[in-house]
Motif scaffolding. Structure first.
Motif, PDB file in Angstrom:
ATOM      1  N   SER A   9      38.047  49.839  51.476  1.00  0.00           N
ATOM      2  CA  SER A   9      37.429  50.799  50.826  1.00  0.00           C
ATOM      3  C   SER A   9      36.865  51.192  49.322  1.00  0.00           C
ATOM      4  O   SER A   9      37.026  50.755  48.373  1.00  0.00           O
ATOM      5  N   THR A  10      35.995  51.990  49.260  1.00  0.00           N
ATOM      6  CA  THR A  10      36.161  51.738  47.264  1.00  0.00           C
ATOM      7  C   THR A  10      36.881  52.084  46.669  1.00  0.00           C
ATOM      8  O   THR A  10      37.332  52.136  45.465  1.00  0.00           O
ATOM      9  N   LEU A  11      37.720  53.837  47.229  1.00  0.00           N
ATOM     10  CA  LEU A  11      39.009  54.367  46.396  1.00  0.00           C
ATOM     11  C   LEU A  11      40.032  52.423  46.413  1.00  0.00           C
ATOM     12  O   LEU A  11      40.858  53.131  45.174  1.00  0.00           O
ATOM     13  N   GLU A  12      39.906  51.622  47.405  1.00  0.00           N
ATOM     14  CA  GLU A  12      40.969  50.993  46.541  1.00  0.00           C
ATOM     15  C   GLU A  12      40.985  49.598  45.699  1.00  0.00           C
ATOM     16  O   GLU A  12      41.210  48.695  45.465  1.00  0.00           O
ATOM     17  N   VAL A  13      38.988  49.136  45.332  1.00  0.00           N
ATOM     18  CA  VAL A  13      38.141  48.384  44.901  1.00  0.00           C
ATOM     19  C   VAL A  13      38.848  48.665  43.546  1.00  0.00           C
ATOM     20  O   VAL A  13      39.125  49.438  42.618  1.00  0.00           O
ATOM     21  N   GLY A  14      39.993  47.356  42.572  1.00  0.00           N
ATOM     22  CA  GLY A  14      40.403  46.881  41.495  1.00  0.00           C
ATOM     23  C   GLY A  14      42.170  47.853  41.293  1.00  0.00           C
ATOM     24  O   GLY A  14      41.856  47.670  40.356  1.00  0.00           O
ATOM     25  N   VAL A  15      42.548  47.823  42.478  1.00  0.00           N
ATOM     26  CA  VAL A  15      43.768  49.011  42.497  1.00  0.00           C
ATOM     27  C   VAL A  15      45.050  48.408  42.160  1.00  0.00           C
ATOM     28  O   VAL A  15      45.913  47.664  41.833  1.00  0.00           O
ATOM     29  N   ALA A  16      44.633  46.418  42.521  1.00  0.00           N
ATOM     30  CA  ALA A  16      45.006  45.357  41.493  1.00  0.00           C
ATOM     31  C   ALA A  16      44.489  44.068  41.668  1.00  0.00           C
ATOM     32  O   ALA A  16      43.089  44.279  42.197  1.00  0.00           O
ATOM     33  N   TYR A  17      44.385  43.787  40.351  1.00  0.00           N
ATOM     34  CA  TYR A  17      43.415  42.435  39.779  1.00  0.00           C
ATOM     35  C   TYR A  17      44.353  41.470  38.796  1.00  0.00           C
ATOM     36  O   TYR A  17      45.219  41.675  38.361  1.00  0.00           O
ATOM     37  N   ALA A  18      43.394  40.039  38.473  1.00  0.00           N
ATOM     38  CA  ALA A  18      44.101  39.288  37.848  1.00  0.00           C
ATOM     39  C   ALA A  18      43.124  39.666  36.741  1.00  0.00           C
ATOM     40  O   ALA A  18      42.622  39.580  36.726  1.00  0.00           O
ATOM     41  N   THR A  19      44.080  39.022  35.402  1.00  0.00           N
ATOM     42  CA  THR A  19      43.321  39.059  33.880  1.00  0.00           C
ATOM     43  C   THR A  19      43.399  37.595  33.326  1.00  0.00           C
ATOM     44  O   THR A  19      44.146  36.713  33.728  1.00  0.00           O
ATOM     45  N   LEU A  20      42.458  37.236  33.630  1.00  0.00           N
ATOM     46  CA  LEU A  20      42.049  35.652  33.130  1.00  0.00           C
ATOM     47  C   LEU A  20      41.231  35.265  31.314  1.00  0.00           C
ATOM     48  O   LEU A  20      40.539  36.964  30.916  1.00  0.00           O
ATOM     49  N   ASP A  21      42.440  34.453  30.894  1.00  0.00           N
ATOM     50  CA  ASP A  21      40.940  34.212  29.918  1.00  0.00           C
ATOM     51  C   ASP A  21      39.432  33.412  30.188  1.00  0.00           C
ATOM     52  O   ASP A  21      39.772  32.849  31.458  1.00  0.00           O
ATOM     53  N   GLY A  22      38.904  32.807  29.645  1.00  0.00           N
ATOM     54  CA  GLY A  22      36.636  31.727  30.145  1.00  0.00           C
ATOM     55  C   GLY A  22      36.542  33.837  30.764  1.00  0.00           C
ATOM     56  O   GLY A  22      36.684  34.612  30.824  1.00  0.00           O
ATOM     57  N   ASP A  23      35.050  32.155  31.614  1.00  0.00           N
ATOM     58  CA  ASP A  23      34.532  33.078  32.454  1.00  0.00           C
ATOM     59  C   ASP A  23      34.823  32.732  34.128  1.00  0.00           C
ATOM     60  O   ASP A  23      34.189  31.080  34.121  1.00  0.00           O
ATOM     61  N   PRO A  24      35.062  33.438  34.552  1.00  0.00           N
ATOM     62  CA  PRO A  24      35.532  32.831  36.154  1.00  0.00           C
ATOM     63  C   PRO A  24      34.153  33.273  37.005  1.00  0.00           C
ATOM     64  O   PRO A  24      34.616  33.210  38.522  1.00  0.00           O
ATOM     65  N   SER A  25      33.306  32.716  36.360  1.00  0.00           N
ATOM     66  CA  SER A  25      32.264  33.243  37.895  1.00  0.00           C
ATOM     67  C   SER A  25      31.587  31.493  37.990  1.00  0.00           C
ATOM     68  O   SER A  25      31.060  32.024  39.321  1.00  0.00           O
ATOM     69  N   THR A  26      32.119  30.731  37.957  1.00  0.00           N
ATOM     70  CA  THR A  26      32.527  29.293  38.869  1.00  0.00           C
ATOM     71  C   THR A  26      33.619  28.696  39.196  1.00  0.00           C
ATOM     72  O   THR A  26      34.214  29.263  38.446  1.00  0.00           O
ATOM     73  N   ALA A  27      33.574  27.841  40.297  1.00  0.00           N
ATOM     74  CA  ALA A  27      34.261  27.518  41.096  1.00  0.00           C
ATOM     75  C   ALA A  27      34.845  26.476  39.626  1.00  0.00           C
ATOM     76  O   ALA A  27      36.175  27.049  39.658  1.00  0.00           O
ATOM     77  N   GLY A  28      34.100  25.772  38.820  1.00  0.00           N
ATOM     78  CA  GLY A  28      34.814  25.095  37.884  1.00  0.00           C
ATOM     79  C   GLY A  28      35.793  25.912  37.091  1.00  0.00           C
ATOM     80  O   GLY A  28      36.909  25.791  35.826  1.00  0.00           O
ATOM     81  N   GLY A  29      35.152  27.339  36.221  1.00  0.00           N
ATOM     82  CA  GLY A  29      35.987  28.465  35.343  1.00  0.00           C
ATOM     83  C   GLY A  29      36.575  29.152  36.341  1.00  0.00           C
ATOM     84  O   GLY A  29      37.777  29.282  35.223  1.00  0.00           O
ATOM     85  N   LEU A  61      39.067  27.583  37.897  1.00  0.00           N
ATOM     86  CA  LEU A  61      40.269  26.819  38.349  1.00  0.00           C
ATOM     87  C   LEU A  61      40.826  27.154  36.656  1.00  0.00           C
ATOM     88  O   LEU A  61      41.633  26.928  36.342  1.00  0.00           O
ATOM     89  N   ASP A  62      39.528  26.470  36.001  1.00  0.00           N
ATOM     90  CA  ASP A  62      40.486  26.319  34.515  1.00  0.00           C
ATOM     91  C   ASP A  62      40.811  27.679  33.952  1.00  0.00           C
ATOM     92  O   ASP A  62      41.817  27.884  33.297  1.00  0.00           O
ATOM     93  N   ALA A  63      40.461  29.068  34.325  1.00  0.00           N
ATOM     94  CA  ALA A  63      40.548  29.925  33.895  1.00  0.00           C
ATOM     95  C   ALA A  63      42.371  30.492  34.727  1.00  0.00           C
ATOM     96  O   ALA A  63      43.439  30.496  34.093  1.00  0.00           O
ATOM     97  N   LEU A  64      42.495  30.307  35.869  1.00  0.00           N
ATOM     98  CA  LEU A  64      43.966  29.803  36.752  1.00  0.00           C
ATOM     99  C   LEU A  64      45.036  28.998  36.069  1.00  0.00           C
ATOM    100  O   LEU A  64      46.525  29.527  35.589  1.00  0.00           O
ATOM    101  N   ALA A  65      44.945  28.506  35.753  1.00  0.00           N
ATOM    102  CA  ALA A  65      45.430  27.511  35.081  1.00  0.00           C
ATOM    103  C   ALA A  65      45.779  27.981  33.427  1.00  0.00           C
ATOM    104  O   ALA A  65      46.739  27.025  32.741  1.00  0.00           O
ATOM    105  N   GLY A  66      45.156  28.882  32.773  1.00  0.00           N
ATOM    106  CA  GLY A  66      45.610  29.426  31.459  1.00  0.00           C
ATOM    107  C   GLY A  66      46.698  30.562  31.847  1.00  0.00           C
ATOM    108  O   GLY A  66      47.542  30.335  32.382  1.00  0.00           O
ATOM    109  N   ASP A  67      46.379  31.901  30.720  1.00  0.00           N
ATOM    110  CA  ASP A  67      46.606  32.864  30.841  1.00  0.00           C
ATOM    111  C   ASP A  67      46.775  33.682  31.695  1.00  0.00           C
ATOM    112  O   ASP A  67      45.491  34.078  31.825  1.00  0.00           O
ATOM    113  N   VAL A  68      47.781  34.216  32.902  1.00  0.00           N
ATOM    114  CA  VAL A  68      47.215  34.671  34.213  1.00  0.00           C
ATOM    115  C   VAL A  68      48.225  36.320  33.777  1.00  0.00           C
ATOM    116  O   VAL A  68      49.312  36.063  33.671  1.00  0.00           O
ATOM    117  N   GLY A  69      47.803  37.562  33.314  1.00  0.00           N
ATOM    118  CA  GLY A  69      48.401  38.824  33.959  1.00  0.00           C
ATOM    119  C   GLY A  69      47.819  39.080  35.530  1.00  0.00           C
ATOM    120  O   GLY A  69      47.017  38.876  35.627  1.00  0.00           O
TER     121      GLY A  69
END
Length: 224
Positions: free
Chosen positions: A168-188, A190-198
């Motif tokens: 539902s729209t009430l739940e969108v973003g109640v939990a998420y990850a914060t990443l460095d870089g641009d995770p808009s591609t598969a490679g991006g 993966l690179d972001a997940l290998a870095g500083d993940v909050g």
């Protein structure tokens, strides 16, 4: 796009049998909550993700994904070109996702009430084949599913993410990850997940979860 990305990798729209949230409304909710990347992962289809991507403003990157029911349990596939068939062996399903250049994650892996892939100890053999595990799923009710997932990810050297699993729209973003870089591609990603993940580890309320059975009923009653 900002250097720090705010990413929800598991979200549903009305293209799922258990959600009534229109893609445009989901995007609007994500924008209001400051997300920069949103994976639309409807059950068995990418139609909602494609609709969301077509309607999204430039400040939100939509990742086309799918929640796939395999013979052993559920998988999340991202960066898909076409939908992946349901109910096949997990290894075969993963191979098809890889053939599309996609990534694979394990949703709610130890949830007692859903099609969770890792509840069977034998499924640990699939750990080397996936890219991340949901170590916090905002919809897990009771039990120690998220804690078990965190331990599993640590033991197997897998990246861990937090997700809303919004229906539902009430739940969108109640939990998420914060990443460095641009995770808009598969490679991006993966690179972001290998870095500083909050991890931002909110939870969906019990009240909001009541929308799911209502959504299922509405879909059943619709003609066609």
């Amino acid at each position: 796009m900002a250097d720090r990305a705010f990413v929800d990798l598991h979200c549903h729209t009305s293209a799922s049998f258990d959600s009534l949230a229109k893609p445009a409304s989901v995007i609007d909710a994500a924008a209001k909550r400051g997300l920069t990347h949103l994976a639309i992962t409807d059950h068995g289809t990418i139609d909602g993700a494609l609709a969301a991507r077509a309607a999204a403003p430039p400040e939100i990157a939509i990742i086309v994904g799918e929640e796939i029911r395999t013979a052993e349990g559920d998988l999340i596939a991202l960066f898909l070109q076409t939908a992946v068939a349901q109910h096949r062996p997990a290894k075969e399903t993963i191979d098809e996702v890889r053939a599309q250049g996609g990534l694979v994650g394990v949703p709610h892996p130890f949830d007692r009430f859903r099609g969770s892939l890792l509840r069977d100890a034998q499924m640990a053999s699939l750990a080397p084949l996936v890219d991340w595990v949901e170590v916090h799923n905002a919809r897990i009710v009771g039990g120690s599913g998220n804690e078990q997932a965190t331990l599993f990810a640590r033991e197997h050297g897998l990246h861990g993410v937090a997700v809303s699993d919004a229906h539902s729209t009430l739940e969108v973003g109640v939990a998420y990850a914060t990443l460095d870089g641009d995770p808009s591609t598969a490679g991006g990603l993966l690179d972001a997940l290998a870095g500083d993940v909050g991890l931002v580890t909110g939870r969906a309320s019990y009240y909001v979860r009541t929308f799911t059975p209502i959504a299922k009923l509405v879909h059943r009653l619709r003609p066609g």
